[in-house]
Enzyme design. Structure first.
Site, PDB file in Angstrom:
ATOM      1  N   ASN A   4     -48.693   8.204  -8.345  1.00  0.00           N
ATOM      2  CA  ASN A   4     -48.760   6.783  -8.028  1.00  0.00           C
ATOM      3  C   ASN A   4     -49.704   6.591  -6.832  1.00  0.00           C
ATOM      4  O   ASN A   4     -49.376   7.009  -5.729  1.00  0.00           O
ATOM      5  CB  ASN A   4     -47.348   6.285  -7.710  1.00  0.00           C
ATOM      6  CG  ASN A   4     -47.302   4.814  -7.358  1.00  0.00           C
ATOM      7  OD1 ASN A   4     -48.343   4.163  -7.194  1.00  0.00           O
ATOM      8  ND2 ASN A   4     -46.102   4.282  -7.235  1.00  0.00           N
TER       9      ASN A   4
ATOM     10  N   HIS B  90     -49.780  -0.451 -14.023  1.00  0.00           N
ATOM     11  CA  HIS B  90     -49.686   0.297 -12.763  1.00  0.00           C
ATOM     12  C   HIS B  90     -49.009   1.640 -13.071  1.00  0.00           C
ATOM     13  O   HIS B  90     -47.983   1.693 -13.745  1.00  0.00           O
ATOM     14  CB  HIS B  90     -48.870  -0.511 -11.758  1.00  0.00           C
ATOM     15  CG  HIS B  90     -48.513   0.260 -10.530  1.00  0.00           C
ATOM     16  ND1 HIS B  90     -49.419   1.067  -9.887  1.00  0.00           N
ATOM     17  CD2 HIS B  90     -47.342   0.366  -9.835  1.00  0.00           C
ATOM     18  CE1 HIS B  90     -48.825   1.634  -8.849  1.00  0.00           C
ATOM     19  NE2 HIS B  90     -47.560   1.226  -8.799  1.00  0.00           N
TER      20      HIS B  90
ATOM     21  N   CYS C 200     -48.599  -2.274  -4.435  1.00  0.00           N
ATOM     22  CA  CYS C 200     -49.148  -1.739  -5.694  1.00  0.00           C
ATOM     23  C   CYS C 200     -49.722  -2.823  -6.601  1.00  0.00           C
ATOM     24  O   CYS C 200     -50.445  -2.515  -7.547  1.00  0.00           O
ATOM     25  CB  CYS C 200     -48.095  -0.950  -6.447  1.00  0.00           C
ATOM     26  SG  CYS C 200     -47.367   0.342  -5.455  1.00  0.00           S
TER      27      CYS C 200
HETATM   28  O1  UT7 Z   1     -45.425   1.730  -7.053  1.00  0.00           O
HETATM   29  C1  UT7 Z   1     -44.228   1.036  -7.064  1.00  0.00           C
HETATM   30  C2  UT7 Z   1     -43.100   1.707  -6.491  1.00  0.00           C
HETATM   31  N1  UT7 Z   1     -42.364   2.727  -7.068  1.00  0.00           N
HETATM   32  C3  UT7 Z   1     -41.796   2.818  -8.279  1.00  0.00           C
HETATM   33  O2  UT7 Z   1     -42.135   2.206  -9.230  1.00  0.00           O
HETATM   34  C4  UT7 Z   1     -40.659   3.767  -8.401  1.00  0.00           C
HETATM   35  C5  UT7 Z   1     -39.531   3.214  -9.236  1.00  0.00           C
HETATM   36  N2  UT7 Z   1     -38.466   4.165  -9.370  1.00  0.00           N
HETATM   37  C6  UT7 Z   1     -38.591   5.329 -10.043  1.00  0.00           C
HETATM   38  O3  UT7 Z   1     -39.636   5.630 -10.563  1.00  0.00           O
HETATM   39  C7  UT7 Z   1     -37.377   6.191 -10.177  1.00  0.00           C
HETATM   40  O4  UT7 Z   1     -36.255   5.502  -9.717  1.00  0.00           O
HETATM   41  C8  UT7 Z   1     -37.494   7.559  -9.423  1.00  0.00           C
HETATM   42  C9  UT7 Z   1     -38.538   8.422 -10.109  1.00  0.00           C
HETATM   43  C10 UT7 Z   1     -37.891   7.315  -7.991  1.00  0.00           C
HETATM   44  C11 UT7 Z   1     -36.154   8.281  -9.467  1.00  0.00           C
HETATM   45  O5  UT7 Z   1     -35.766   8.496 -10.810  1.00  0.00           O
HETATM   46  P1  UT7 Z   1     -34.298   8.139 -11.286  1.00  0.00           P
HETATM   47  O6  UT7 Z   1     -34.180   8.560 -12.685  1.00  0.00           O
HETATM   48  O7  UT7 Z   1     -34.065   6.692 -10.961  1.00  0.00           O
HETATM   49  O8  UT7 Z   1     -33.446   9.095 -10.385  1.00  0.00           O
HETATM   50  P2  UT7 Z   1     -32.278   8.691  -9.363  1.00  0.00           P
HETATM   51  O9  UT7 Z   1     -32.841   7.970  -8.200  1.00  0.00           O
HETATM   52  O10 UT7 Z   1     -31.202   8.053 -10.150  1.00  0.00           O
HETATM   53  O11 UT7 Z   1     -31.828  10.128  -8.884  1.00  0.00           O
HETATM   54  C12 UT7 Z   1     -31.260  11.066  -9.746  1.00  0.00           C
HETATM   55  C13 UT7 Z   1     -30.964  12.335  -8.971  1.00  0.00           C
HETATM   56  C14 UT7 Z   1     -30.332  12.095  -7.613  1.00  0.00           C
HETATM   57  O12 UT7 Z   1     -29.343  13.077  -7.443  1.00  0.00           O
HETATM   58  P3  UT7 Z   1     -27.796  12.701  -7.567  1.00  0.00           P
HETATM   59  O13 UT7 Z   1     -27.576  11.651  -6.531  1.00  0.00           O
HETATM   60  O14 UT7 Z   1     -27.656  12.195  -8.957  1.00  0.00           O
HETATM   61  O15 UT7 Z   1     -27.141  13.993  -7.291  1.00  0.00           O
HETATM   62  C15 UT7 Z   1     -31.465  12.368  -6.649  1.00  0.00           C
HETATM   63  O16 UT7 Z   1     -31.027  12.856  -5.409  1.00  0.00           O
HETATM   64  O17 UT7 Z   1     -32.192  13.025  -8.722  1.00  0.00           O
HETATM   65  C16 UT7 Z   1     -32.255  13.409  -7.357  1.00  0.00           C
HETATM   66  N3  UT7 Z   1     -33.646  13.471  -6.934  1.00  0.00           N
HETATM   67  C17 UT7 Z   1     -34.412  14.563  -7.119  1.00  0.00           C
HETATM   68  N4  UT7 Z   1     -34.173  15.761  -7.644  1.00  0.00           N
HETATM   69  C18 UT7 Z   1     -35.177  16.631  -7.690  1.00  0.00           C
HETATM   70  C19 UT7 Z   1     -34.386  12.511  -6.367  1.00  0.00           C
HETATM   71  N5  UT7 Z   1     -35.639  12.947  -6.157  1.00  0.00           N
HETATM   72  C20 UT7 Z   1     -35.697  14.213  -6.606  1.00  0.00           C
HETATM   73  C21 UT7 Z   1     -36.695  15.186  -6.678  1.00  0.00           C
HETATM   74  N6  UT7 Z   1     -36.391  16.377  -7.238  1.00  0.00           N
HETATM   75  N7  UT7 Z   1     -37.945  14.961  -6.242  1.00  0.00           N
END
Ligand code: UT7
Length: 310
Positions: free
Chosen positions: A265, A235, A112
């Protein structure tokens, strides 16, 4: 010789995939995606449109904006992690298709942050007078490496292309400072095996630290303060990460590009798409101090502070 942006362009595939569409594909909700990421919809390229096809459309658009022909180019750099084939490069495909002279052409792989690596590489050739006009494209067809069953990642990404023609500008304009970096110890947090894998939490932690820091660094390097920034194009990975950078600079919401809503993204393409959209919407004006900043898999990062105009 100062290097600046002479023209910008982008291409977005027609097909729109909304959060509601994704609700039918994986266990997710529009509410979760919007509040956690800021994404409402993304574009998906059709089967007969590969990475080089999108790059070509964006490149034509940028050349037109710069009022230039392909023969005016001295080099072509394409940032992508989803090339049509490992080789030949998308850049050489573009050289041929645009009908550019037999100039240097290569792909840049920095995930990215790839567009930032491309822009800063182009700047070096221009500032040492080796080349004059360089086309830099950021393009991805992420849909072909997305695991459409993994809700952790499939809701985040989209396809598209953005391009900029970089060339000589007057002394007080163009790129005034830059920063590039990498930390391979975080390689395991974001990579492609067969499909794309991401440890979202770890990438998030890295990004909320690095993107604000790099944004501030490039401004400080030219002896200005954070609030002097007129426009920030970060980004477009997650609105919460982008907000961290904006708040660290202490600038108002209207001074940051938020194309993430419509595109998700798009990796290397996200900064040039956002820039092209915002320039064409009149959000960036002559003499504005603009900061472009990206981060990505590798881990990698890069930023520039530039004075808009020729
Ligand atoms: O381009 C460069 C690369 N990428 C990035 O910059 C991404 C960086 N990371 C992020 O943007 C965030 O970490 C995410 C958007 C990917 C995730 O958000 P988060 O607030 O960090 O959520 P989390 O990973 O802490 O997950 C929270 C919960 C989890 O459930 P449990 O374990 O708490 O029960 C996930 O399983 O949300 C769940 N979850 C979802 N729920 C509904 C993960 N993906 C989804 C989804 N829909 N699509």
């Amino acid at each position: 010789m100062n290097a600046g942006i002479l023209g910008v362009g982008h291409y977005a595939p027609e097909k729109v995939l909304t959060n509601q569409d994704l609700e039918k594909m994986v266990d997710t909700s529009d509410e979760w995606i919007r509040t956690r990421t800021g994404i409402e919809e993304r574009r998906i390229a059709s089967d007969d449109m590969d990475t080089s096809d999108m790059a070509y459309e964006a490149a034509k658009n940028a050349l037109e904006d710069a009022d230039m022909q392909a023969e005016d180019l001295d080099m072509i750099l394409v940032a992508t992690v989803t090339p049509d084939t490992p080789f030949p490069s998308v850049a050489t495909m573009l050289q041929h298709r645009l009908g550019a002279n037999k100039v240097a052409a290569m792909d840049v792989s920095a995930a990215c942050a790839g567009f930032m690596y491309g822009v800063i590489t182009a700047q070096q050739f221009i500032s040492n007078n080796a080349y004059k006009n360089i086309l830099v494209v950021g393009v991805e067809k992420l849909s072909k490496i997305t695991n459409w069953k993994d809700r952790n990642t499939c809701v985040l990404f989209g396809d598209g292309a953005g391009a900029a023609v970089i060339g000589p500008v007057s002394e007080d304009k163009g790129i005034l400072s830059s920063e590039l970096g990498s930390d391979g110890s975080g390689g395991e947090y974001l990579y492609q095996d067969d499909t794309l894998f991401m440890n979202g939490r770890e990438v998030f932690k890295f990004a909320v630290r690095q993107m604000p820091e790099s944004s501030v660094n490039v401004v400080k390097k030219i002896g200005l303060s954070e609030q002097d920034v007129d426009y920030l194009v970060p980004h477009q990975a997650n609105i919460r990460i982008m907000e961290a950078a904006r708040q660290r600079l202490g600038i108002s919401e209207d001074k940051m590009s938020t194309q993430i809503k419509r595109y998700g993204n798009t990796s290397s393409a996200s900064i040039p798409i956002a820039l092209s959209e915002d320039v064409k919407a009149g959000k960036i004006k002559d003499n504005d101090l603009v900061v472009l900043v990206g981060f990505g898999g590798g881990l990698t990062w890069g930023a520039v502070a530039l004075r808009w105009g020729k």
